[in-house]
Scaffold this motif. Structure first.
Motif, PDB file in Angstrom:
ATOM      1  N   LEU A  47       7.196   7.936 -13.722  1.00 16.18           N
ATOM      2  CA  LEU A  47       7.959   7.239 -14.457  1.00 16.18           C
ATOM      3  C   LEU A  47       7.774   7.151 -15.875  1.00 16.18           C
ATOM      4  O   LEU A  47       8.353   7.215 -16.872  1.00 16.18           O
ATOM      5  CB  LEU A  47       8.377   5.683 -13.779  1.00 16.18           C
ATOM      6  CG  LEU A  47       8.910   5.688 -12.536  1.00 16.18           C
ATOM      7  CD1 LEU A  47       8.876   4.328 -11.963  1.00 16.18           C
ATOM      8  CD2 LEU A  47      10.387   6.305 -12.385  1.00 16.18           C
ATOM      9  N   TYR A  70       0.792  -1.360  -0.041  1.00 14.96           N
ATOM     10  CA  TYR A  70       0.150  -0.057  -0.032  1.00 14.96           C
ATOM     11  C   TYR A  70       0.897   1.356   0.021  1.00 14.96           C
ATOM     12  O   TYR A  70       0.315   2.333   0.158  1.00 14.96           O
ATOM     13  CB  TYR A  70      -1.057   0.060   1.097  1.00 14.96           C
ATOM     14  CG  TYR A  70      -1.733  -1.362   1.064  1.00 14.96           C
ATOM     15  CD1 TYR A  70      -2.330  -1.710   0.107  1.00 14.96           C
ATOM     16  CD2 TYR A  70      -1.781  -2.067   2.251  1.00 14.96           C
ATOM     17  CE1 TYR A  70      -3.364  -2.792  -0.069  1.00 14.96           C
ATOM     18  CE2 TYR A  70      -2.924  -3.478   2.255  1.00 14.96           C
ATOM     19  CZ  TYR A  70      -3.247  -3.575   0.850  1.00 14.96           C
ATOM     20  OH  TYR A  70      -4.190  -4.693   0.959  1.00 14.96           O
ATOM     21  N   GLY A  71       2.273   1.114  -0.113  1.00 16.00           N
ATOM     22  CA  GLY A  71       2.950   2.225  -0.579  1.00 16.00           C
ATOM     23  C   GLY A  71       3.193   3.273   0.607  1.00 16.00           C
ATOM     24  O   GLY A  71       3.421   4.474   0.202  1.00 16.00           O
ATOM     25  N   GLN A  72       2.623   3.198   1.843  1.00 20.11           N
ATOM     26  CA  GLN A  72       2.766   4.177   2.854  1.00 20.11           C
ATOM     27  C   GLN A  72       3.977   4.391   3.326  1.00 20.11           C
ATOM     28  O   GLN A  72       4.706   3.528   4.146  1.00 20.11           O
ATOM     29  CB  GLN A  72       1.862   3.467   4.198  1.00 20.11           C
ATOM     30  CG  GLN A  72       1.796   4.482   4.982  1.00 20.11           C
ATOM     31  CD  GLN A  72       1.227   4.160   6.268  1.00 20.11           C
ATOM     32  OE1 GLN A  72       1.196   3.110   6.606  1.00 20.11           O
ATOM     33  NE2 GLN A  72       0.716   5.144   7.237  1.00 20.11           N
ATOM     34  N   GLY A 110       6.735   7.771  -2.052  1.00 17.69           N
ATOM     35  CA  GLY A 110       7.440   6.961  -3.150  1.00 17.69           C
ATOM     36  C   GLY A 110       5.956   6.970  -4.439  1.00 17.69           C
ATOM     37  O   GLY A 110       6.385   7.297  -5.598  1.00 17.69           O
ATOM     38  N   GLY A 111       4.693   7.115  -3.998  1.00 20.91           N
ATOM     39  CA  GLY A 111       3.724   7.004  -5.285  1.00 20.91           C
ATOM     40  C   GLY A 111       3.942   8.296  -6.113  1.00 20.91           C
ATOM     41  O   GLY A 111       3.627   7.984  -7.318  1.00 20.91           O
ATOM     42  N   GLY A 159      -4.534  15.385  -3.579  1.00 28.94           N
ATOM     43  CA  GLY A 159      -3.672  14.200  -3.617  1.00 28.94           C
ATOM     44  C   GLY A 159      -2.348  14.226  -2.629  1.00 28.94           C
ATOM     45  O   GLY A 159      -2.356  15.166  -1.536  1.00 28.94           O
ATOM     46  N   THR A 160      -1.268  13.839  -3.184  1.00 25.89           N
ATOM     47  CA  THR A 160      -0.211  13.856  -2.205  1.00 25.89           C
ATOM     48  C   THR A 160       0.968  14.618  -2.825  1.00 25.89           C
ATOM     49  O   THR A 160       1.997  14.426  -2.329  1.00 25.89           O
ATOM     50  CB  THR A 160       0.333  12.371  -2.012  1.00 25.89           C
ATOM     51  OG1 THR A 160       0.449  11.721  -3.235  1.00 25.89           O
ATOM     52  CG2 THR A 160      -0.580  11.391  -1.261  1.00 25.89           C
ATOM     53  N   TYR A 185       6.615   9.532  -7.378  1.00 26.14           N
ATOM     54  CA  TYR A 185       7.703   9.227  -8.088  1.00 26.14           C
ATOM     55  C   TYR A 185       7.314   8.052  -9.000  1.00 26.14           C
ATOM     56  O   TYR A 185       7.802   7.940 -10.366  1.00 26.14           O
ATOM     57  CB  TYR A 185       9.019   8.852  -7.334  1.00 26.14           C
ATOM     58  CG  TYR A 185       9.468  10.161  -6.505  1.00 26.14           C
ATOM     59  CD1 TYR A 185      10.392  10.963  -7.244  1.00 26.14           C
ATOM     60  CD2 TYR A 185       8.751  10.572  -5.161  1.00 26.14           C
ATOM     61  CE1 TYR A 185      10.658  12.469  -6.383  1.00 26.14           C
ATOM     62  CE2 TYR A 185       8.858  11.543  -4.762  1.00 26.14           C
ATOM     63  CZ  TYR A 185      10.001  12.670  -5.350  1.00 26.14           C
ATOM     64  OH  TYR A 185      10.141  13.885  -4.786  1.00 26.14           O
ATOM     65  N   ALA A 186       6.759   6.999  -8.452  1.00 21.73           N
ATOM     66  CA  ALA A 186       6.209   5.945  -9.278  1.00 21.73           C
ATOM     67  C   ALA A 186       5.377   6.473 -10.441  1.00 21.73           C
ATOM     68  O   ALA A 186       5.629   5.869 -11.540  1.00 21.73           O
ATOM     69  CB  ALA A 186       5.490   4.931  -8.287  1.00 21.73           C
ATOM     70  N   SER A 187       4.431   7.321 -10.190  1.00 22.18           N
ATOM     71  CA  SER A 187       3.533   7.527 -11.244  1.00 22.18           C
ATOM     72  C   SER A 187       4.145   8.486 -12.511  1.00 22.18           C
ATOM     73  O   SER A 187       3.733   8.689 -13.326  1.00 22.18           O
ATOM     74  CB  SER A 187       2.354   8.313 -10.668  1.00 22.18           C
ATOM     75  OG  SER A 187       2.746   9.834 -10.426  1.00 22.18           O
TER      76      SER A 187
END
Lengths: 364, 364
Positions: free
Chosen positions: B206, B66-68, B199-200, B192-193, B202-204
């Motif tokens: 890519l 869950y990427g927390q 992390g999320g 949002g964040t 940065y993941a989004s």
């Protein structure tokens, strides 16, 4: 990817199984897990079923920093005749690859991954609980494991499947919940990762959930990130409304997760000749339907709960009490039919069930 | 949190240090790391400096699903007199706690965390590279470690600090890059964040990065998630434009990360009496400024590059060549001043530098 086989390294001793009436969600795990590695050089390789044990990862492994990960969730059900059933597992494998694409993770071989899941479930068959409404939850997930702090797609991954015996979602029968419409926080936006099943979406949802839980709500209803006007999802489920005899669900728009249960609900409603449309739905439309008495039912749909009736929806200071706070007829029929198919009590008109054969047939 | 001390468990042998002219970013790590655990019962506890080694985490640990998680990035610089300097590290600790708040992670004691970083850097002082433009990159991060598949804030976390000697960002002097304006994918949206370093985000990012890299661009320029009209960030940096003698940067709006370098740039420009405003900037305004010749400079600002001049910006099919594709005067002056302060070559009018004392003084 070249044809590969699954190495088997089974435990010599097994853990004690829990009491199947006392199960919670996702806290107990079985004796084994499936793992497969990826490197840019070798592709996906070294598929194996091994004892369930801690992962050893470098502190710089990308998953700890940049959240590049995806997951799935499905269940194995035991029928009264002792058969082990999966529900549309190919849909989960397809979605896993769609999530992989969005997160720049290399695709998996869907058939091979499903074969691995079946083989793991067959090995752990004795872990599938028998009590009413219980099942073996299956969690496939992929994490980025390259030890590197650059912001870039990882060159190494692990695809892992773990299993957890889970209790009945409704201990006292299917039961409506209270939901708060979320006006401040946003789950996803067009161009973001809302369509993908990736950790970041869940991490970002925690804050809103925490805030409404204090006020007695079970979940939030997410609105679109652009206008905060249109309905997207409820908690981590898709959402349906019955308005004036017609069932409506938000159309897939790039920020909504395409749920397997959502798809199954739509197919069943069509099969039953119940009007069902996928389109935009605004909160204003819902408020109007509530006011004029045409908002007849509301429910969430997802793997965990199957169907979760919404008895009350609170938007700003307005409470919409839906169907007198009781489970609606459509929600109940969907729940009974879907769980009936899953547990082998109802016929399966769409060939949704995939049976897991005995382990002897799987392990060659 | 009660006063706590840091347990020291140092390696008996040390790894060989890399050649400081050959360093890349984030691939080599030092001999030790700092770790501290959190549980709901004990709070943050068991702070320790230990040998750098793999983390052992249950496959169901929440970080994998869950990427927390949150992180920070800062650097330790070695001056020509042999002093070890940090640049405004208290800002990173403050932001870490703001990120924690958004991600439902319990706050850390900022002073204690900074003390831990100083102590770890002091232990690893010999790892700080000496070549021009090199430094020791410091990566504090927090991961959710509870073995539980429920979507909820974790009850267990680890706060970890790792160190990596990194090479000069500009091997051949500060150099402008080509940037593509991103019209499809979105980094973040209000609600949002985007404000959090998690992390999320940065993941989004890519996918967009991967797509433009193929076309020869170094990074993307992110637009707002609502109207796709207003400028937010460039790659993982904040962005500045000099238009008609005035420097403009997007105002913090809830979806932009508040960079430490961004804040330092604004403070320096004010100190120099260069007009600087924080406000909304649309791509249309930028296109107009480019057309009428008033778009004088553009540059990114972040910890890794410090200042990254933008020589070309491509929006749809339009190429804006900025300052003839060369580094602008303001960008150069900011770069020289900031790096000058960081490496102790320039005076430090704002008391930004925090010196790391010798390890003997730190370890009591």
């Amino acid at each position: 990817m070249e044809e590969q086989s699954i190495q088997m390294n089974l435990c010599s001793t097994r853990k004690e199984k829990p009491d199947s009436d006392q199960l919670e969600f996702g806290k107990i795990f079985t004796d084994h897990m499936f793992i497969m590695d990826y490197s840019d050089e070798k592709g996906w390789h070294d598929a194996r079923i091994t004892p369930y044990e801690p992962l050893r990862l470098d502190p710089s492994a990308m998953i700890f920093h940049y959240g590049q990960s995806v997951f799935e969730g499905l269940k194995a059900y035991l029928t009264s005749e002792g058969k082990v059933q999966l529900f549309r597992p190919e849909k989960n494998m397809q979605r896993l690859n769609r999530s992989n694409n969005r997160l720049c993770i290399p695709p998996i071989d869907e058939e091979f991954a499903l074969q691995a899941i079946k083989q793991l479930v067959a090995v752990e068959k004795d872990w599938i609980p028998r009590a009413e409404g219980t099942s073996l939850y299956i969690r496939p997930f992929i994490i980025s494991t390259e030890p590197y702090l650059g912001v870039a797609p990882s060159s190494h991954y692990q695809f892992i499947v773990i299993l957890s015996p889970v209790g009945a979602y409704y201990k006292e029968g299917i039961n409506p919940v209270k939901i708060a419409v979320e006006n401040q926080y946003v789950r996803a936006v067009l161009g973001g990762t809302g369509e993908a099943k990736t950790g970041g979406n869940y991490a970002s949802s925690l804050k809103a959930q925490e805030m409404v839980a204090d006020q007695g709500f079970a979940q939030v209803l997410w609105l679109d990130g652009v206008e905060k006007k249109y309905i997207e999802e409820v908690g981590s489920m898709n959402v349906f409304f019955k308005i004036n005899g017609e069932v409506v669900t938000p159309a897939l728009n790039g920020s909504i997760l395409e749920g397997v249960t959502r798809n199954s609900v739509i197919k069943l409603l069509k099969h039953w000749n119940v009007p069902i449309v996928e389109r935009k739905i605004s909160m204003e439309e819902l408020a109007k339907a509530n006011k004029d008495g045409t908002l007849e039912e509301a429910f969430g749909a997802g793997t965990a709960a199957v169907i979760s009736p919404i008895g009350q929806l609170t938007w700003n200071d307005e409470d919409f009490v839906i169907n007198h706070g009781k489970t609606g007829k459509i929600a109940k029929r969907l729940y009974d039919t879907l769980t009936g198919i899953q547990y082998g009590k109802e016929s399966d008109p769409f060939d949704w069930i995939v049976e897991v054969e005995e382990v002897e047939q799987l392990v060659r």
